[in-house]
Design a protein around this motif. Structure first.
Motif, mmCIF file in Angstrom:
data_model
loop_
_atom_site.group_PDB
_atom_site.id
_atom_site.type_symbol
_atom_site.label_atom_id
_atom_site.label_comp_id
_atom_site.label_asym_id
_atom_site.label_seq_id
_atom_site.Cartn_x
_atom_site.Cartn_y
_atom_site.Cartn_z
ATOM 1 N N GLU A 4 -20.131 -77.000 -5.134
ATOM 2 C CA GLU A 4 -21.481 -77.185 -5.359
ATOM 3 C C GLU A 4 -21.550 -78.531 -6.469
ATOM 4 N N HIS A 5 -21.753 -79.841 -6.051
ATOM 5 C CA HIS A 5 -21.553 -80.967 -6.635
ATOM 6 C C HIS A 5 -23.040 -81.660 -6.951
ATOM 7 N N GLU A 6 -23.800 -81.367 -5.974
ATOM 8 C CA GLU A 6 -25.037 -82.273 -5.807
ATOM 9 C C GLU A 6 -26.505 -81.449 -5.768
ATOM 10 N N ARG A 7 -26.485 -80.239 -6.177
ATOM 11 C CA ARG A 7 -27.619 -79.558 -5.922
ATOM 12 C C ARG A 7 -28.733 -79.758 -6.987
ATOM 13 N N LEU A 8 -28.184 -79.655 -8.183
ATOM 14 C CA LEU A 8 -29.126 -79.918 -9.411
ATOM 15 C C LEU A 8 -28.947 -81.230 -10.161
ATOM 16 N N PRO A 9 -29.687 -81.803 -10.783
ATOM 17 C CA PRO A 9 -29.819 -83.037 -11.727
ATOM 18 C C PRO A 9 -29.562 -82.567 -13.361
ATOM 19 N N PHE A 10 -29.788 -81.275 -13.566
ATOM 20 C CA PHE A 10 -29.678 -80.845 -14.966
ATOM 21 C C PHE A 10 -29.712 -79.172 -14.799
#
Length: 426
Positions: A290-296
């Motif tokens: 999981e690398h692109e789920r959340l910006p922060f």
């Protein structure tokens, strides 16, 4: 065997006990102030709580972990092994004196002192981390992009509004986001979210363990030695402090105790003071796909856990377990974090090849650390930061640096007064 620096004719000035984020940050600071420093730990640097923390620079968390509602939650804490706040019933007899102290510190006056003490450290934490990372040319390890607390139920809006008001009373920067604003910034989150509180003066570390490693690298370059031994006893002498390890006797002019949840016994041996130190056992689950789920970093109000994007994936962390230092970890609590994430995203998180972890957060019943200089200056103390060890590590290092070199400005930046963190309050 005497403890010496790289030059066998130069005695060590300060022996730092503990190679976690606080001990290493302090060691680097002291070495750059001209002290000969050695760091002693039974593990490699960063292998304790510093390895698996949530990675969140939690400057917004100015309140203690518990309030008076803990009395109502005590039955659930004992009965629900997967609850967000758990007390192992087998550990209850040992934990009750600590919990009684905690309850006494929730009275209005001590509670306000606690909040003021946490806030003073947190307000200085971001600036201290900026200075520290810039000094080792690794400012890229910290993303200063804020964090978000989301809520799902319409009936939670009252709690969100109340928390926002309390945060503003403590001068914590906070913005109320509507559901549309959450979706715009984090489109992979569920459309059922009602909104949230955004904290702009927070951030997250891309790899907390890498931060420790980079500080170790800089410390070694500044002459700090790292010794892998376990300190089992010690005593204060006229000319310094003698430490006993399984490999022999070590001596130094001063000692800094910064070994987190393991600090109480050595503190008692050197100072004669018994500190009411316990441990909040914290868990994480690392999701490598999981690398692109959340910006922060995003925290759930109702589910009470945090999700932090990191270089190696998405880290789910949270929950507090009181079960002491000796009980084996309940790794099912780590896997519970993945179950808690279900419904927060449009599509469930991928837990393939996920790795669980547990670590010990050192916690005192007033939720404040001990940062002090005692025994005629021979013993320095920096432990008990509970779940804010990463957040407060850099500013703690600056405070310790000021204690060691009070004459002549070691920093031009204002630092919190240390009265709230003295050993003598216990």
């Amino acid at each position: 065997m005497p403890l010496t620096s790289n030059n066998p004719h130069d005695p060590v000035d300060i022996a730092v006990i503990g190679a976690g984020i606080i001990g290493v940050a302090c060691a680097l600071r002291l070495a750059r102030q001209g002290r000969r420093v050695v760091v002693i730990d039974h593990q490699d640097p960063g292998q304790g709580a510093s390895f698996g923390n949530a990675g969140h620079l939690a400057t917004e968390q100015v309140f203690p972990i518990a309030d008076l509602s803990i009395l109502k939650r005590l039955p659930a804490m004992l009965m629900d092994p997967m609850g967000p706040l758990r007390l192992d019933w087998k550990y209850m007899p040992r934990a009750m004196p600590w919990f009684m102290r905690l309850l006494l510190n929730l009275r209005p006056a001590p509670f306000q002192r606690t909040v003021a003490g946490i806030r003073a450290l947190n307000e200085s934490s971001l600036g201290a981390w900026q200075r520290l990372l810039q000094a080792i040319a690794r400012a890229d390890l910290l993303k200063e992009d804020g964090s978000l607390l989301v809520f799902e139920r319409p009936e939670s809006r009252q709690a969100i509004d109340g928390l926002q008001a309390r945060m503003r009373q403590q001068d914590v920067p906070v913005d109320l986001w509507q559901a549309s604003e959450v979706r715009e910034v984090a489109p992979q989150l569920s459309e059922h979210l009602q909104g949230g509180l955004f904290f702009p003066r927070t951030g997250h570390f891309l790899d907390p363990y890498r931060v420790v490693c980079e500080l170790v690298k800089a410390a070694r370059a500044s002459g700090v030695q790292f010794i892998k031994q376990q300190v089992v006893d010690g005593r204060v002498q006229q000319d310094g402090v003698s430490l006993l390890t399984h490999q022999g006797s070590l001596t130094a002019r001063q000692v800094l105790i910064a070994c987190g949840a393991h600090s109480a016994r050595l503190t008692n041996a050197l100072t004669g003071k018994k500190v009411p130190l316990d441990t909040e056992r914290g868990y994480h689950l690392m999701l490598p796909h999981e690398h692109e789920r959340l910006p922060f970093a995003v925290t759930s109000l109702e589910r009470k856990f945090i999700m932090t994007p990191m270089a190696d994936g998405l880290r789910l962390a949270g929950t507090v377990e009181f079960a002491g230092l000796d009980s084996p970890p309940s790794m099912e609590r780590a896997w519970q974090l993945h179950r808690l994430s279900k419904g927060l995203f449009k599509h469930d998180l991928n837990a393939e090849a996920a790795t669980p972890w547990m670590g010990f957060r050192p916690s005192l019943p007033d939720s404040l650390p001990i940062i002090d200089k005692v025994c005629d200056g021979k013993v320095l103390l920096a432990f008990g930061h509970q779940h804010l060890g990463l957040t407060q590590a850099a500013v703690t290092a600056e405070i310790i640096g000021r204690m060691v070199s009070p004459v002549g400005a070691t920093t031009v930046h204002a630092l919190p007064a240390v009265e709230a963190y003295r050993l003598g309050r216990f």
